[in-house]
Design a protein around this motif. Structure first.
Motif, PDB file in Angstrom:
ATOM      1  N   ILE A  24       0.817  -1.252   0.004  1.00 50.10           N
ATOM      2  CA  ILE A  24      -0.161   0.144   0.046  1.00 50.10           C
ATOM      3  C   ILE A  24       0.795   1.176   0.030  1.00 50.10           C
ATOM      4  CG2 ILE A  24      -1.927   1.245   1.226  1.00 50.10           C
ATOM      5  CD1 ILE A  24      -2.524  -1.383   2.816  1.00 50.10           C
ATOM      6  N   GLY A  25       0.644   2.277  -0.997  1.00 51.47           N
ATOM      7  CA  GLY A  25       1.104   3.461  -0.786  1.00 51.47           C
ATOM      8  C   GLY A  25       0.904   4.504  -1.758  1.00 51.47           C
ATOM      9  N   GLU A  26       1.492   5.495  -1.940  1.00 55.61           N
ATOM     10  CA  GLU A  26       1.171   6.584  -2.943  1.00 55.61           C
ATOM     11  C   GLU A  26       2.097   6.238  -4.172  1.00 55.61           C
ATOM     12  OE1 GLU A  26       1.051   9.814   0.734  1.00 55.61           O
ATOM     13  OE2 GLU A  26       2.564  10.057  -0.531  1.00 55.61           O
ATOM     14  N   ASP A  27       1.457   6.276  -5.332  1.00 50.04           N
ATOM     15  CA  ASP A  27       2.192   6.135  -6.730  1.00 50.04           C
ATOM     16  C   ASP A  27       2.984   4.679  -6.600  1.00 50.04           C
ATOM     17  OD1 ASP A  27       1.366   8.441  -7.489  1.00 50.04           O
ATOM     18  OD2 ASP A  27       2.856   9.696  -6.876  1.00 50.04           O
ATOM     19  N   VAL A  28       2.568   3.731  -5.978  1.00 55.18           N
ATOM     20  CA  VAL A  28       3.340   2.395  -5.959  1.00 55.18           C
ATOM     21  C   VAL A  28       2.834   1.635  -7.269  1.00 55.18           C
ATOM     22  CG1 VAL A  28       3.481   2.460  -3.394  1.00 55.18           C
ATOM     23  CG2 VAL A  28       1.437   1.358  -4.396  1.00 55.18           C
ATOM     24  N   LEU A  29       1.634   1.906  -7.938  1.00 52.47           N
ATOM     25  CA  LEU A  29       1.269   1.291  -9.230  1.00 52.47           C
ATOM     26  C   LEU A  29       2.236   1.490 -10.197  1.00 52.47           C
ATOM     27  CD1 LEU A  29      -2.425   1.901  -8.754  1.00 52.47           C
ATOM     28  CD2 LEU A  29      -1.245   0.100  -7.872  1.00 52.47           C
ATOM     29  N   TYR A  32       4.590   3.830 -12.649  1.00 52.25           N
ATOM     30  CA  TYR A  32       5.480   4.514 -11.797  1.00 52.25           C
ATOM     31  C   TYR A  32       6.334   3.644 -10.865  1.00 52.25           C
ATOM     32  CZ  TYR A  32       6.869   8.614  -9.285  1.00 52.25           C
ATOM     33  OH  TYR A  32       7.864   9.738  -8.837  1.00 52.25           O
ATOM     34  N   GLY A  33       5.709   2.591 -10.015  1.00 53.10           N
ATOM     35  CA  GLY A  33       6.547   1.767  -9.392  1.00 53.10           C
ATOM     36  C   GLY A  33       7.084   2.380  -8.265  1.00 53.10           C
ATOM     37  N   GLY A  34       6.466   3.504  -7.506  1.00 56.21           N
ATOM     38  CA  GLY A  34       7.108   4.185  -6.527  1.00 56.21           C
ATOM     39  C   GLY A  34       8.291   5.305  -6.760  1.00 56.21           C
ATOM     40  N   ALA A  35       8.214   6.196  -5.906  1.00 53.21           N
ATOM     41  CA  ALA A  35       9.275   7.219  -6.183  1.00 53.21           C
ATOM     42  C   ALA A  35      10.828   6.714  -6.451  1.00 53.21           C
ATOM     43  CB  ALA A  35       9.350   8.305  -5.024  1.00 53.21           C
ATOM     44  N   VAL A  75       2.409  -4.187   3.829  1.00 50.40           N
ATOM     45  CA  VAL A  75       3.505  -3.512   3.485  1.00 50.40           C
ATOM     46  C   VAL A  75       3.160  -2.180   3.169  1.00 50.40           C
ATOM     47  CG1 VAL A  75       5.815  -3.160   2.443  1.00 50.40           C
ATOM     48  CG2 VAL A  75       5.163  -5.470   3.033  1.00 50.40           C
ATOM     49  N   ALA A  76       3.404  -1.014   4.068  1.00 50.34           N
ATOM     50  CA  ALA A  76       3.109   0.247   3.566  1.00 50.34           C
ATOM     51  C   ALA A  76       4.129   0.917   3.175  1.00 50.34           C
ATOM     52  CB  ALA A  76       2.414   0.985   4.853  1.00 50.34           C
ATOM     53  N   GLU A  77       4.205   1.799   2.114  1.00 50.31           N
ATOM     54  CA  GLU A  77       5.295   2.550   1.816  1.00 50.31           C
ATOM     55  C   GLU A  77       5.160   4.085   1.961  1.00 50.31           C
ATOM     56  OE1 GLU A  77       6.858   4.288  -2.349  1.00 50.31           O
ATOM     57  OE2 GLU A  77       7.331   2.258  -2.252  1.00 50.31           O
ATOM     58  N   ILE A  78       6.042   4.643   2.901  1.00 49.36           N
ATOM     59  CA  ILE A  78       5.858   6.367   2.916  1.00 49.36           C
ATOM     60  C   ILE A  78       6.913   6.731   2.042  1.00 49.36           C
ATOM     61  CG2 ILE A  78       6.201   8.131   4.588  1.00 49.36           C
ATOM     62  CD1 ILE A  78       4.238   6.217   5.565  1.00 49.36           C
TER      63      ILE A  78
END
Length: 324
Positions: A24-29, A32-35, A75-78
């Motif tokens: 779970i997280g912002e822009d993890v899809l 983009y695959g996360g920052a 698993v949460a991504e900040i």
């Protein structure tokens, strides 16, 4: 394999092995695959179990805690570890307490990933090391990513604890190769502890988390070649609760603890306290602490280097410690 690729592989294996696992997280899809591209490929392979969220750290950690509370793995991504402060209530007042406040222990498999630290020019609000703010919270464990620890094993260890874990990932490590080290140093492992040295009886021992490892090794190399001072580096995967017994066989008479955090109520001071209480009679002097300066972290690279604890800081601290 780079550290980022190893971490990505760990998440792939987790979702592959555990049908109850969610990321779970912002822009993890994808795409983009996360920052930092750590979640690359996950949503394509595991649709429905990789969830993009609005920009709300409190909300996404609350959802993760709720999933874990009902028997799932979360698993949460900040996106940047600095923003974990916005999720403080969900982590420390809900998730960590839920393990034990219902009358019997309730396993809660939850990992909050926090890309952390400076060295990338992201400025004051995207470059902090927030570890010290979570030390000592019952039911909450802290780990830090290291190029000398396979992230697949680290995730297994975190989830087996059955309590929420914060996983700090120093951003400067993402592009480094796993287990890359100067040939003069040998690398050994003892459980969750990595040991790097050149000889069995070093002049001093430095305890440092994964994000400080290469800066410490650079200082160790220059000390050895220029001053003939031999050091040993101990890199624990789990920062808190610290396995002090694992460190004891590898200590000497001079011990330092290095971290990127600013001084005051830190992981390093906790380590120093625990070590001093166990081996004070073997030490030549008090355990010395190495920190960054008491300053915000500038964006400009030359100013950032002046503020952050680095090779020269460690080099100087070791020489001072050996002088007594």
């Amino acid at each position: 394999m780079r550290v980022a690729e190893n971490l990505n592989a760990a998440l792939h294996r987790l979702l592959d092995d555990d049908p109850t696992a969610y990321v779970i997280g912002e822009d993890v899809l994808d795409p983009y695959g996360g920052a930092f591209k750590i979640t690359k490929g996950l949503s394509m392979r595991f649709p429905g179990r990789v969830i993009g969220t609005p920009i709300s750290e409190g909300a996404l950690t609350g959802v993760a805690a709720g999933l874990a509370l009902t028997g799932n793995t979360a698993v949460a991504e900040i996106m940047f570890g600095d923003f974990v402060a916005l999720a403080f209530d969900q982590i420390c007042n809900f998730a960590s307490k839920s393990v034990s406040m219902y009358g019997s222990r309730l396993p809660l498999r939850m990992v909050v990933r926090c890309p952390t630290g400076g060295g990338r020019g992201y400025g004051p609000t995207h470059s902090q090391s927030m570890q010290k703010h979570f030390i000592g919270m019952p039911g909450l464990a802290l780990y830090e990513m290291s190029p000398f620890h396979d992230n697949r094993a680290v995730f297994t260890a975190m989830l087996q604890r059955g309590e929420p874990c914060l996983f700090f990932e120093d951003k400067v490590l993402y592009t480094r190769q796993m287990n890359q080290v100067d040939p003069m140093f040998r690398v050994r492992h003892d459980g969750e502890l990595a040991i790097l040295d050149v000889e069995d009886r070093p002049d001093c021992v430095i305890v440092a988390p994964g994000g400080m490892a290469h800066r410490t090794l650079a200082a160790m190399r220059s000390l050895l070649l220029e001053q003939e001072i031999s050091c040993r580096l101990l890199v624990p995967s789990r920062l808190y609760p610290l396995d002090v017994d694992a460190l004891l066989p590898y200590l000497g008479e001079v011990v330092l603890v290095a971290e990127e955090s600013t001084a005051g109520g830190t992981w390093g001071s906790e380590v120093a306290h625990l070590l001093h209480s166990r081996v004070w009679d073997r030490l030549r002097g008090p355990v010395r602490l190495i920190h960054s300066r008491a300053s915000v972290i500038p964006t400009a690279a030359h100013l950032e280097r002046e503020v952050l604890a680095g090779e020269s800081t460690i080099h100087h601290a070791v020489r001072e410690a050996l002088r007594g």
